[in-house]
Write a protein that holds these residues in place. Sequence first.
Motif, PDB file in Angstrom:
ATOM      1  N   SER A  22       0.824  -1.216   0.000  1.00 28.97           N
ATOM      2  CA  SER A  22       0.000   0.000   0.000  1.00 28.97           C
ATOM      3  C   SER A  22       0.856   1.264   0.000  1.00 28.97           C
ATOM      4  CB  SER A  22      -0.945   0.001   1.204  1.00 28.97           C
ATOM      5  OG  SER A  22      -0.234   0.205   2.401  1.00 28.97           O
ATOM      6  N   GLU A  23       2.079   1.195   0.457  1.00 29.67           N
ATOM      7  CA  GLU A  23       2.983   2.344   0.409  1.00 29.67           C
ATOM      8  C   GLU A  23       3.807   2.358  -0.882  1.00 29.67           C
ATOM      9  OE1 GLU A  23       3.259   4.897   2.516  1.00 29.67           O
ATOM     10  OE2 GLU A  23       1.716   4.105   3.834  1.00 29.67           O
ATOM     11  N   ALA A  24       4.080   1.208  -1.454  1.00 30.08           N
ATOM     12  CA  ALA A  24       4.934   1.138  -2.639  1.00 30.08           C
ATOM     13  C   ALA A  24       4.195   1.523  -3.922  1.00 30.08           C
ATOM     14  CB  ALA A  24       5.511  -0.263  -2.785  1.00 30.08           C
ATOM     15  N   VAL A  25       2.933   1.218  -4.016  1.00 27.11           N
ATOM     16  CA  VAL A  25       2.176   1.488  -5.242  1.00 27.11           C
ATOM     17  C   VAL A  25       2.074   2.991  -5.536  1.00 27.11           C
ATOM     18  CG1 VAL A  25      -0.099   1.282  -6.324  1.00 27.11           C
ATOM     19  CG2 VAL A  25       0.958  -0.702  -5.265  1.00 27.11           C
ATOM     20  N   PRO A  26       1.703   3.830  -4.568  1.00 27.69           N
ATOM     21  CA  PRO A  26       1.669   5.273  -4.876  1.00 27.69           C
ATOM     22  C   PRO A  26       3.048   5.837  -5.229  1.00 27.69           C
ATOM     23  CG  PRO A  26       0.468   4.843  -2.861  1.00 27.69           C
ATOM     24  CD  PRO A  26       1.152   3.573  -3.233  1.00 27.69           C
ATOM     25  N   LEU A  27       4.088   5.327  -4.574  1.00 19.17           N
ATOM     26  CA  LEU A  27       5.440   5.785  -4.892  1.00 19.17           C
ATOM     27  C   LEU A  27       5.826   5.383  -6.314  1.00 19.17           C
ATOM     28  CD1 LEU A  27       8.062   7.123  -4.018  1.00 19.17           C
ATOM     29  CD2 LEU A  27       8.778   4.910  -3.105  1.00 19.17           C
ATOM     30  N   ALA A  28       5.480   4.177  -6.715  1.00 22.56           N
ATOM     31  CA  ALA A  28       5.768   3.731  -8.079  1.00 22.56           C
ATOM     32  C   ALA A  28       5.002   4.556  -9.105  1.00 22.56           C
ATOM     33  CB  ALA A  28       5.425   2.250  -8.226  1.00 22.56           C
ATOM     34  N   LYS A  29       3.770   4.912  -8.785  1.00 24.03           N
ATOM     35  CA  LYS A  29       3.002   5.760  -9.696  1.00 24.03           C
ATOM     36  C   LYS A  29       3.619   7.145  -9.812  1.00 24.03           C
ATOM     37  CE  LYS A  29      -1.483   3.520  -9.027  1.00 24.03           C
ATOM     38  NZ  LYS A  29      -2.850   3.686  -8.522  1.00 24.03           N
ATOM     39  N   LEU A  30       4.103   7.686  -8.705  1.00 25.60           N
ATOM     40  CA  LEU A  30       4.749   8.995  -8.724  1.00 25.60           C
ATOM     41  C   LEU A  30       6.017   8.975  -9.569  1.00 25.60           C
ATOM     42  CD1 LEU A  30       4.846  11.891  -7.580  1.00 25.60           C
ATOM     43  CD2 LEU A  30       6.150  10.973  -5.665  1.00 25.60           C
ATOM     44  N   VAL A  31       6.822   7.953  -9.398  1.00 30.17           N
ATOM     45  CA  VAL A  31       8.038   7.822 -10.205  1.00 30.17           C
ATOM     46  C   VAL A  31       7.671   7.627 -11.672  1.00 30.17           C
ATOM     47  CG1 VAL A  31      10.034   6.332 -10.634  1.00 30.17           C
ATOM     48  CG2 VAL A  31       9.449   6.982  -8.306  1.00 30.17           C
ATOM     49  N   GLY A  32       6.645   6.840 -11.943  1.00 35.54           N
ATOM     50  CA  GLY A  32       6.203   6.603 -13.312  1.00 35.54           C
ATOM     51  C   GLY A  32       5.757   7.862 -14.032  1.00 35.54           C
ATOM     52  N   VAL A  33       5.143   8.784 -13.298  1.00 34.24           N
ATOM     53  CA  VAL A  33       4.709  10.047 -13.902  1.00 34.24           C
ATOM     54  C   VAL A  33       5.913  10.817 -14.433  1.00 34.24           C
ATOM     55  CG1 VAL A  33       3.782  12.335 -13.338  1.00 34.24           C
ATOM     56  CG2 VAL A  33       2.559  10.283 -12.635  1.00 34.24           C
ATOM     57  N   PHE A  34       6.970  10.887 -13.651  1.00 30.86           N
ATOM     58  CA  PHE A  34       8.134  11.649 -14.083  1.00 30.86           C
ATOM     59  C   PHE A  34       8.932  10.931 -15.172  1.00 30.86           C
ATOM     60  CE2 PHE A  34       7.172  13.700 -10.069  1.00 30.86           C
ATOM     61  CZ  PHE A  34       7.224  15.023 -10.464  1.00 30.86           C
ATOM     62  N   VAL A  35       8.970   9.613 -15.115  1.00 31.17           N
ATOM     63  CA  VAL A  35       9.636   8.860 -16.187  1.00 31.17           C
ATOM     64  C   VAL A  35       8.873   9.038 -17.495  1.00 31.17           C
ATOM     65  CG1 VAL A  35      10.188   6.537 -16.996  1.00 31.17           C
ATOM     66  CG2 VAL A  35      10.758   7.215 -14.661  1.00 31.17           C
ATOM     67  N   LEU A  66      13.748  14.331 -14.678  1.00 28.94           N
ATOM     68  CA  LEU A  66      14.040  13.193 -13.805  1.00 28.94           C
ATOM     69  C   LEU A  66      14.631  13.646 -12.474  1.00 28.94           C
ATOM     70  CD1 LEU A  66      15.452  10.552 -16.295  1.00 28.94           C
ATOM     71  CD2 LEU A  66      13.216  10.601 -15.196  1.00 28.94           C
ATOM     72  N   ALA A  67      15.461  14.684 -12.481  1.00 29.67           N
ATOM     73  CA  ALA A  67      16.043  15.184 -11.231  1.00 29.67           C
ATOM     74  C   ALA A  67      14.966  15.785 -10.328  1.00 29.67           C
ATOM     75  CB  ALA A  67      17.124  16.211 -11.538  1.00 29.67           C
ATOM     76  N   VAL A  68      14.064  16.556 -10.917  1.00 29.78           N
ATOM     77  CA  VAL A  68      12.960  17.115 -10.128  1.00 29.78           C
ATOM     78  C   VAL A  68      12.079  15.987  -9.598  1.00 29.78           C
ATOM     79  CG1 VAL A  68      10.844  18.499 -10.281  1.00 29.78           C
ATOM     80  CG2 VAL A  68      12.968  19.349 -11.279  1.00 29.78           C
ATOM     81  N   GLY A  69      11.820  14.998 -10.412  1.00 28.63           N
ATOM     82  CA  GLY A  69      11.017  13.856  -9.974  1.00 28.63           C
ATOM     83  C   GLY A  69      11.677  13.095  -8.842  1.00 28.63           C
ATOM     84  N   ALA A  70      13.000  12.943  -8.895  1.00 28.18           N
ATOM     85  CA  ALA A  70      13.712  12.260  -7.810  1.00 28.18           C
ATOM     86  C   ALA A  70      13.591  13.053  -6.514  1.00 28.18           C
ATOM     87  CB  ALA A  70      15.177  12.063  -8.183  1.00 28.18           C
ATOM     88  N   GLY A  71      13.679  14.370  -6.607  1.00 30.94           N
ATOM     89  CA  GLY A  71      13.538  15.207  -5.417  1.00 30.94           C
ATOM     90  C   GLY A  71      12.146  15.118  -4.824  1.00 30.94           C
ATOM     91  N   ILE A  72      11.145  15.147  -5.672  1.00 37.52           N
ATOM     92  CA  ILE A  72       9.759  15.056  -5.184  1.00 37.52           C
ATOM     93  C   ILE A  72       9.491  13.676  -4.589  1.00 37.52           C
ATOM     94  CG2 ILE A  72       7.348  15.035  -5.939  1.00 37.52           C
ATOM     95  CD1 ILE A  72       8.098  17.324  -7.843  1.00 37.52           C
ATOM     96  N   ALA A  73      10.011  12.633  -5.221  1.00 32.80           N
ATOM     97  CA  ALA A  73       9.836  11.284  -4.671  1.00 32.80           C
ATOM     98  C   ALA A  73      10.529  11.157  -3.316  1.00 32.80           C
ATOM     99  CB  ALA A  73      10.366  10.244  -5.649  1.00 32.80           C
ATOM    100  N   LEU A  74      11.692  11.777  -3.182  1.00 28.53           N
ATOM    101  CA  LEU A  74      12.392  11.737  -1.898  1.00 28.53           C
ATOM    102  C   LEU A  74      11.603  12.471  -0.817  1.00 28.53           C
ATOM    103  CD1 LEU A  74      14.910  10.912  -0.337  1.00 28.53           C
ATOM    104  CD2 LEU A  74      15.988  13.007  -1.115  1.00 28.53           C
ATOM    105  N   MET A  75      11.043  13.626  -1.164  1.00 24.94           N
ATOM    106  CA  MET A  75      10.215  14.350  -0.193  1.00 24.94           C
ATOM    107  C   MET A  75       8.980  13.535   0.191  1.00 24.94           C
ATOM    108  SD  MET A  75      10.429  18.359  -1.235  1.00 24.94           S
ATOM    109  CE  MET A  75       9.940  18.173  -2.933  1.00 24.94           C
TER     110      MET A  75
END
Length: 87
Positions: A22-35, A66-75
């Motif tokens: 339940s925590e990994a799926v939203p994170l994967a979707k967030l990373v997928g948006v930026f990819v 991708l760099a902005v997406g990595a920062g947002i995913a980290l936050m």
Amino acid sequence: MSPPRPFIDPATGEIDSAQILSEAVPLAKLVGVFVAGSLPFYAIAFFGAENSALGALLALLGDFILAVGAGIALMYVIAHGIRLAGE
């Protein structure tokens, strides 16, 4: 009494795979948006403007996304970690 540890089922003491999922799926979707957002720039740079200044500029734009997406995913991960530690 200490608070329950995240991702550990308090009843059995084993890893709670449902909570992990339940925590990994939203994170994967967030990373997928930026990819997905960076792929068109890389595709144009690779297939359309291979050895030109435009191709280099498009590749840099894809890197920036991708760099902005990595920062947002980290936050996102930090915020959810803080929330889980508080529960």
